[in-house]
Design a protein around this motif. Structure first.
Motif, PDB file in Angstrom:
ATOM      1  N   ALA A  60       0.827  -1.203   0.000  1.00 28.07           N
ATOM      2  CA  ALA A  60       0.000   0.000   0.000  1.00 28.07           C
ATOM      3  C   ALA A  60       0.870   1.265   0.000  1.00 28.07           C
ATOM      4  CB  ALA A  60      -0.928   0.000   1.211  1.00 28.07           C
ATOM      5  N   SER A  61       1.995   1.239   0.704  1.00 26.59           N
ATOM      6  CA  SER A  61       2.887   2.391   0.756  1.00 26.59           C
ATOM      7  C   SER A  61       3.557   2.620  -0.591  1.00 26.59           C
ATOM      8  CB  SER A  61       3.976   2.214   1.802  1.00 26.59           C
ATOM      9  OG  SER A  61       3.499   1.628   2.940  1.00 26.59           O
ATOM     10  N   LEU A  62       3.992   1.536  -1.215  1.00 22.40           N
ATOM     11  CA  LEU A  62       4.641   1.686  -2.517  1.00 22.40           C
ATOM     12  C   LEU A  62       3.644   2.115  -3.588  1.00 22.40           C
ATOM     13  CD1 LEU A  62       7.074  -1.365  -2.438  1.00 22.40           C
ATOM     14  CD2 LEU A  62       7.631   1.051  -2.142  1.00 22.40           C
ATOM     15  N   ASP A  63       2.376   1.718  -3.442  1.00 20.57           N
ATOM     16  CA  ASP A  63       1.349   2.191  -4.372  1.00 20.57           C
ATOM     17  C   ASP A  63       1.143   3.692  -4.257  1.00 20.57           C
ATOM     18  OD1 ASP A  63       1.020  -0.359  -5.283  1.00 20.57           O
ATOM     19  OD2 ASP A  63      -0.835  -0.753  -4.173  1.00 20.57           O
ATOM     20  N   GLN A  64       1.333   4.245  -3.059  1.00 18.91           N
ATOM     21  CA  GLN A  64       1.220   5.696  -2.836  1.00 18.91           C
ATOM     22  C   GLN A  64       2.527   6.413  -3.188  1.00 18.91           C
ATOM     23  OE1 GLN A  64      -1.399   7.565  -1.598  1.00 18.91           O
ATOM     24  NE2 GLN A  64      -2.762   5.797  -1.607  1.00 18.91           N
ATOM     25  N   LYS A  65       3.544   5.661  -3.646  1.00 22.72           N
ATOM     26  CA  LYS A  65       4.862   6.186  -4.010  1.00 22.72           C
ATOM     27  C   LYS A  65       5.556   6.853  -2.825  1.00 22.72           C
ATOM     28  CE  LYS A  65       4.032   6.837  -8.956  1.00 22.72           C
ATOM     29  NZ  LYS A  65       3.279   5.656  -9.064  1.00 22.72           N
ATOM     30  N   LEU A  66       5.550   6.150  -1.680  1.00 21.51           N
ATOM     31  CA  LEU A  66       6.217   6.635  -0.483  1.00 21.51           C
ATOM     32  C   LEU A  66       7.586   5.969  -0.342  1.00 21.51           C
ATOM     33  CD1 LEU A  66       3.292   6.437   2.083  1.00 21.51           C
ATOM     34  CD2 LEU A  66       4.031   8.394   0.744  1.00 21.51           C
ATOM     35  N   HIS A  67       8.469   6.621   0.423  1.00 20.74           N
ATOM     36  CA  HIS A  67       9.765   6.023   0.738  1.00 20.74           C
ATOM     37  C   HIS A  67       9.564   5.065   1.910  1.00 20.74           C
ATOM     38  CE1 HIS A  67      13.679   5.810   2.792  1.00 20.74           C
ATOM     39  NE2 HIS A  67      14.127   5.739   1.555  1.00 20.74           N
ATOM     40  N   VAL A  68       9.819   3.772   1.675  1.00 17.73           N
ATOM     41  CA  VAL A  68       9.568   2.734   2.683  1.00 17.73           C
ATOM     42  C   VAL A  68      10.873   2.010   2.964  1.00 17.73           C
ATOM     43  CG1 VAL A  68       8.229   0.682   3.236  1.00 17.73           C
ATOM     44  CG2 VAL A  68       7.279   2.392   1.717  1.00 17.73           C
ATOM     45  N   SER A  69      11.145   1.765   4.250  1.00 18.79           N
ATOM     46  CA  SER A  69      12.249   0.874   4.603  1.00 18.79           C
ATOM     47  C   SER A  69      11.713  -0.170   5.566  1.00 18.79           C
ATOM     48  CB  SER A  69      13.411   1.642   5.227  1.00 18.79           C
ATOM     49  OG  SER A  69      13.006   2.245   6.415  1.00 18.79           O
ATOM     50  N   GLY A  70      12.029  -1.408   5.294  1.00 15.41           N
ATOM     51  CA  GLY A  70      11.547  -2.484   6.146  1.00 15.41           C
ATOM     52  C   GLY A  70      10.769  -3.483   5.333  1.00 15.41           C
ATOM     53  N   PRO A  71      10.176  -4.457   5.966  1.00 16.30           N
ATOM     54  CA  PRO A  71      10.090  -4.683   7.402  1.00 16.30           C
ATOM     55  C   PRO A  71      11.409  -5.197   7.986  1.00 16.30           C
ATOM     56  CG  PRO A  71       8.950  -6.427   6.231  1.00 16.30           C
ATOM     57  CD  PRO A  71       9.391  -5.430   5.205  1.00 16.30           C
ATOM     58  N   VAL A  72      11.806  -4.597   9.100  1.00 21.97           N
ATOM     59  CA  VAL A  72      12.989  -5.022   9.831  1.00 21.97           C
ATOM     60  C   VAL A  72      12.540  -6.053  10.859  1.00 21.97           C
ATOM     61  CG1 VAL A  72      14.855  -4.287  11.343  1.00 21.97           C
ATOM     62  CG2 VAL A  72      14.063  -2.763   9.517  1.00 21.97           C
ATOM     63  N   ARG A  73      13.147  -7.213  10.823  1.00 23.74           N
ATOM     64  CA  ARG A  73      12.768  -8.283  11.743  1.00 23.74           C
ATOM     65  C   ARG A  73      13.595  -8.172  13.018  1.00 23.74           C
ATOM     66  NH1 ARG A  73      12.026  -9.348   6.701  1.00 23.74           N
ATOM     67  NH2 ARG A  73      10.310 -10.656   6.022  1.00 23.74           N
ATOM     68  N   LEU A  74      12.917  -7.861  14.130  1.00 24.42           N
ATOM     69  CA  LEU A  74      13.585  -7.752  15.415  1.00 24.42           C
ATOM     70  C   LEU A  74      13.669  -9.139  16.062  1.00 24.42           C
ATOM     71  CD1 LEU A  74      11.985  -4.473  16.743  1.00 24.42           C
ATOM     72  CD2 LEU A  74      14.179  -4.781  15.650  1.00 24.42           C
ATOM     73  N   PRO A  75      14.577  -9.335  17.019  1.00 23.56           N
ATOM     74  CA  PRO A  75      14.703 -10.659  17.644  1.00 23.56           C
ATOM     75  C   PRO A  75      13.408 -11.114  18.319  1.00 23.56           C
ATOM     76  CG  PRO A  75      16.578  -9.285  18.211  1.00 23.56           C
ATOM     77  CD  PRO A  75      15.607  -8.408  17.491  1.00 23.56           C
ATOM     78  N   THR A  76      13.128 -12.403  18.204  1.00 20.20           N
ATOM     79  CA  THR A  76      11.918 -12.986  18.777  1.00 20.20           C
ATOM     80  C   THR A  76      12.089 -13.140  20.285  1.00 20.20           C
ATOM     81  OG1 THR A  76      11.523 -14.180  16.731  1.00 20.20           O
ATOM     82  CG2 THR A  76      10.391 -14.971  18.693  1.00 20.20           C
ATOM     83  N   LYS A  77      11.080 -12.684  21.029  1.00 23.12           N
ATOM     84  CA  LYS A  77      11.095 -12.884  22.481  1.00 23.12           C
ATOM     85  C   LYS A  77      10.486 -14.245  22.774  1.00 23.12           C
ATOM     86  CE  LYS A  77      10.650  -8.088  23.854  1.00 23.12           C
ATOM     87  NZ  LYS A  77       9.802  -7.092  24.518  1.00 23.12           N
TER      88      LYS A  77
END
Length: 113
Positions: free
Chosen positions: A36-53
């Motif tokens: 959805a963000s790329l369809d709006q032509k936004l600058h996106v970084s991620g998803p960054v996967r954080l360590p699992t608790k």
């Protein structure tokens, strides 16, 4: 693109934090948000996967304490993802209006540049 935004709109740094116990639902929401963000032509970084608790509980099987010392081990895994966007706040409302899978918590933090 961010440069194509009108001059009167302030471009914000938006951090979306997604948390869930179910990985498949979490990854689906991440993919939908990014699409959805790329369809709006936004600058996106991620998803960054954080360590699992891993939350662990070890308990005795016998409620009375008598008998053989047998133990149950339970574990709950909590998965977390980060997505960063650079966009005006009204565009973010359009992007985050996607359907969210059950069991996925969404936290949106907005910072001005």
């Amino acid at each position: 693109d961010v440069a194509a935004a009108p001059a009167d709109e302030v471009v914000h740094r938006i951090r979306i934090t997604l948390t869930s116990r179910n990985v498949t639902n979490l990854e689906k929401v991440c993919a939908d948000l990014k699409k959805a963000s790329l369809d709006q032509k936004l600058h996106v970084s991620g998803p960054v996967r954080l360590p699992t608790k891993k939350l662990k509980i070890t308990t005795r099987k016998a409620p009375s304490g008598e008998g053989t010392n047998t133990w149950d081990r339970f574990e709950m895994r909590i998965h977390k993802r980060l997505i960063d966007l650079h966009a005006p706040s009204d565009v973010v409302k359009k992007v985050t209006s996607i359907p969210i899978e059950p069991g996925v918590e969404v936290d949106v933090t907005i910072n001005a540049r």
